[in-house]
Each structure stands twice: as structure tokens, then as C-alpha cells.
Design a protein around this motif. Sequence first.
Motif, PDB file in Angstrom:
ATOM      1  N   THR B 170      34.025 -66.909   5.827  1.00 58.38           N
ATOM      2  CA  THR B 170      33.806 -68.335   6.086  1.00 58.38           C
ATOM      3  C   THR B 170      33.463 -68.597   7.540  1.00 58.38           C
ATOM      4  N   PRO B 340      32.357 -66.265  -3.399  1.00 53.43           N
ATOM      5  CA  PRO B 340      30.959 -66.662  -3.617  1.00 53.43           C
ATOM      6  C   PRO B 340      30.554 -67.887  -2.796  1.00 53.43           C
ATOM      7  N   LEU B 341      31.486 -68.852  -2.682  1.00 54.61           N
ATOM      8  CA  LEU B 341      31.160 -70.048  -1.905  1.00 54.61           C
ATOM      9  C   LEU B 341      30.912 -69.714  -0.443  1.00 54.61           C
ATOM     10  N   SER B 342      31.702 -68.790   0.109  1.00 52.66           N
ATOM     11  CA  SER B 342      31.496 -68.449   1.520  1.00 52.66           C
ATOM     12  C   SER B 342      30.178 -67.714   1.711  1.00 52.66           C
ATOM     13  N   LEU B 343      29.800 -66.894   0.721  1.00 52.00           N
ATOM     14  CA  LEU B 343      28.489 -66.232   0.813  1.00 52.00           C
ATOM     15  C   LEU B 343      27.363 -67.257   0.747  1.00 52.00           C
ATOM     16  N   LEU B 344      27.548 -68.253  -0.142  1.00 48.65           N
ATOM     17  CA  LEU B 344      26.557 -69.328  -0.254  1.00 48.65           C
ATOM     18  C   LEU B 344      26.466 -70.107   1.054  1.00 48.65           C
ATOM     19  N   ASN B 345      27.639 -70.335   1.660  1.00 47.55           N
ATOM     20  CA  ASN B 345      27.693 -71.044   2.936  1.00 47.55           C
ATOM     21  C   ASN B 345      26.879 -70.311   4.006  1.00 47.55           C
ATOM     22  N   LEU B 347      24.380 -68.249   3.456  1.00 42.97           N
ATOM     23  CA  LEU B 347      22.956 -68.337   3.076  1.00 42.97           C
ATOM     24  C   LEU B 347      22.373 -69.684   3.501  1.00 42.97           C
ATOM     25  N   VAL B 348      23.084 -70.767   3.151  1.00 45.73           N
ATOM     26  CA  VAL B 348      22.574 -72.105   3.467  1.00 45.73           C
ATOM     27  C   VAL B 348      22.492 -72.306   4.976  1.00 45.73           C
ATOM     28  N   THR B 349      23.545 -71.859   5.685  1.00 43.67           N
ATOM     29  CA  THR B 349      23.529 -71.975   7.148  1.00 43.67           C
ATOM     30  C   THR B 349      22.333 -71.225   7.726  1.00 43.67           C
TER      31      THR B 349
END
Lengths: 169, 356
Positions: B170, B340-345, B347-349
Motif C-alpha cells: 500500500t 489485490p486492491l493494493s496492486l490495483l492502487n 497500477l492506477v497511481t
Amino acid sequence: MEILAFYILGVGAVVTAIVTVIHRNPVASALHLILTMVFLAGIFVLLNAHFMAVIQIMVYAGAIMVLFVFVIMLLNLQGEKWPPMTWKKLLVSFIGILLVGYCVIKIPGIFKGSILPMATQVTEDFGTTKVVGRRLFTDFLLPFEVTSILLLSAIIGAVILAKMKINKG
Amino acid sequence: MNLIIDLTKILFIFTLTMGVFAPILGWVERKQSALMQDRIGANRADIFGFTLIGLFHPLADAIKLITKEDFIPQGANKIMHTIAPFISLVPPLIAFAVIPFGGEYIINGRKISLVIADLDVGLLYIFAFASLAIYGPVIAGWASNNNWSLLGALRASAQMISYEVAMGLTVIGVFMVYGSLKLTEIGAGQEEFFKWGIFLQPLGFFMFLTSALAENKRIPFDVAEGESEIVAGYFLEYSGMKFIMFYMAEYIEIITISGIVTTLFFGGWHIPFISTNALISFFSLLLGDTLANIITMIIHIGVFFTKVIFFIWLQMTIRWTVPRFRYDQIMKLGWKILLPLSLLNILVTGIVILLT
């Protein structure tokens, strides 16, 4: 000051490594191995490789050794007893000590003749996260990616092994 | 002179965490729970009839715990049973070394940076020692020679390892936004109000706080203790000073988490809409440069610790609001939602940084 720190860390690393091997209690051995990792991280700091030091603690002392300690504790290994001495073992260990002694005497002679490459002048930002990261993703990209594929296959293997047990049980 | 400044900083943080915050947090927790459950709370300990809203309780507790018998169960490993509380106390305390509690000030021509060690690896250093914090519970649980303790230790270590992964991922978004691992640089990058981490990494903040709570093994993530399931988990066989050291470790970790959250997501020592330069130039008009710097420094330390106290309060409130999760729910949250949410975070960042 730096020399003093090196001797403390070096002696600490060697002593804890020896204790790891000779201690009879497997949990104590594992804990001494963690201490060895921490001392090695200290030596990395002395070499100006702060990033390496932190990764050493995080990965080896903090993650891999936890697994070791876990397994040892769950297996509930008891303290080892020394096996009885026989003539054969005595002879083998005598030869072993002789060979190690010979190596110790000969090692300085090997380095005497050869000229070790002089340490090149390190730049100001040597060992910083930025520099290590940049080198990793430019000069050493292929080994880095190969390592990550290796790790990925290990992860997949672990998942498959874990799944297999559920099906059988 | 540099040595004296460094020692002052270390002494300041050490007395503040060990001497002021950790004992008072025990009192705060009791009062907060009483407030939330409509009780009066700790108010019995008194000196000549003065109770001082229960503030003598930490003192009474300390006297009680020091004079208590130090019990080591039969068949326990004496050495490891003794060192385990120390091992769990050191990592959260040592992590405070890289958290800046103020910016840089020029006093008598000397630059003073309010951080004990401004390491290049910064936050990674905290994660390194957080990963070592696992050994406290593990050794305590194993050395106690008690099945409940061992179960608690196993639960604690599995939970801490799982949430360490999510916690580490995160904060990568924060590193990407501010372009540095150094906590001083991350703090300095948040001088403008709308550049605070909470605005740039809102998802990161909530995930970090959740995994930090789980890392600290407090309710709702306290299955490692689980007094209704496994008695008290890994510190079941501890009494007296050693028992309270586990609690001290927990309280210091609360402070450390609050310090990290403040620095990463809530602007560190900065006051919203008032920049450091504005503050210094305002005071230097009245009082001269040196005094202006000193006053700004004191204000910034005050602001930083006010924010820290707010997050301590927040953690206390969460502790007394939410019931305990089941173990499989905790694991599910860690591996199937936060990871998964932290990986998505990340990616989006990354995409947003690339586009702007």
C-alpha cells in the motif's frame, strides 16, 4: 570507529553462526541464525549498502527465518544428543581437522601473489535505493526478470502443493 | 555539538513514548472505553483523596506490576521466556528513529532537522523492524510450554506475515507520488494542503490503517489473544513486568503507526494552508530570525503530536467499536481483498503519474 564496528559485527556474525551449528536445541539454532543475518546486515551498512542491509533483514531475518522457526516449532523437535563416539568417527574427524588446518595455513599464501583489484572510488549516492533500483532495471534487467519468473514458479508450486492436500484429505 | 543535538532528539522521543505516551495510553484506553460504554471508568486510585480523573492509575499499575511475582512455568525455556517481551518491545520503539516530528530549522546558523536518523531507505527501515516484531510473540508462545500460547503464537505470526505484504504494497503508491523513500522528503512534499497523502492516496490510507491495525493485533484483529477462544494467546504464561511489556509494545506500536500515518497521509508537521516560510517570516518580523525559527519548530512539533494524538484516539475508538473477526475472515481480508486492491492502487497511481 568503523574498524571497531566491523570487528564487533564480524565477531558477532561468526560466533552466532558457530552457535547455530553446534547448539543442541533446534529453535535456539534458528534464532542464532537470525542474529547472524542481523549482524550481516550491519556489515552491509558499513559497506554503505543501506538498501541491501534493509532487504537482508526484511527478507531473510523477517520472512524466511520465520518459516524456519515455524516449521521447527510445529515439528516440536527435541534437543539433539551427541551420538556415541566410535574409532571410525574419531579417525574421520581427525583427518577433517587436519585438512581444515592445512587450508587455514595456505589461504594467505594464495592471496599473496595475486593483486586484488583496487576498490574503485564510490560515488556519493552509492548503495542508495535509487541507484540500486536504476541498475536493477537497466543493466541487470534480464537476471532480475529471470529471478522473478523463478519466484513465480515457486509460488505456483506452493499453491498447487497446498491444493493437492485438500483434494486427498 | 551535533552529538548533543542528536542525543537530545533521542531523549525527547524516548521519554515521550516510553515515559509519557505509553503509561497514559493505558489510562486513555480505559477512559475511552468507559465513555463509549456509558461508564465512569478508572477513578479509584487516589492520593489523599485526590483522584485527578484517574490519572494515578498508571502509577498504581506500575507499582502493582513491579511488585508482582515473576512466574516462569515448569518446562518452559527460561532464557527465551525472559527475552521474548524485550524482543517485542524493541522493534516498534526503534522504528520511531526515522519518523520526522518537524521540518528543518536554522537556529544560530545551524541547520536542525527534527528526525533522529534521516536514512535513505526511510520507510523500508520501519518495515524491516516490523518484520522482526514477529519474533516476540513467536518466541513467547513457544517458550511458555503451553498449547494455548503456541496456538496464539502461530495465529499471531501467520496474521502478521499476511498483513505485512499488504502493508508494504500500500505504501508503494505513496513512494511513487512523492518520489522518495525518505520520510523527511515525503513530509516536506506535503506542505500544500491538497498535496497531503489522504488526497493523493485515499485508498492507500484506508488500506494502510487497516493492515497496521492487523499488524498490531488489536481488536478487531486480536485472534492471537482471543481470550474467549485461546485464553490469552502468546502472553498467557506471563506475569508482572514481563506481562506489561507486551502491553507497552502494543501501545508504542499504536504511537508509531499514528506517527507513520501522520507523516505519510496527513501532512506530517505542516499546518493546513500555512506554509513554513510564511510562519517563519511572520514571526521574524516581530522577534528576529532565530527566535522565529525556534517558535516555528515548537509549533510544528505541537502540530505533529496533535495529529498523532488524533490517530491514537481513532485507533482506540476502533478498538472499542468493532467486534473480533473470525480467523478465516482476517485471512480473507488480507489476501483476497487488501492485496489485490493494493496492486490495483499501484497500477492506477502509475497510470495517473504517467499521464500527468
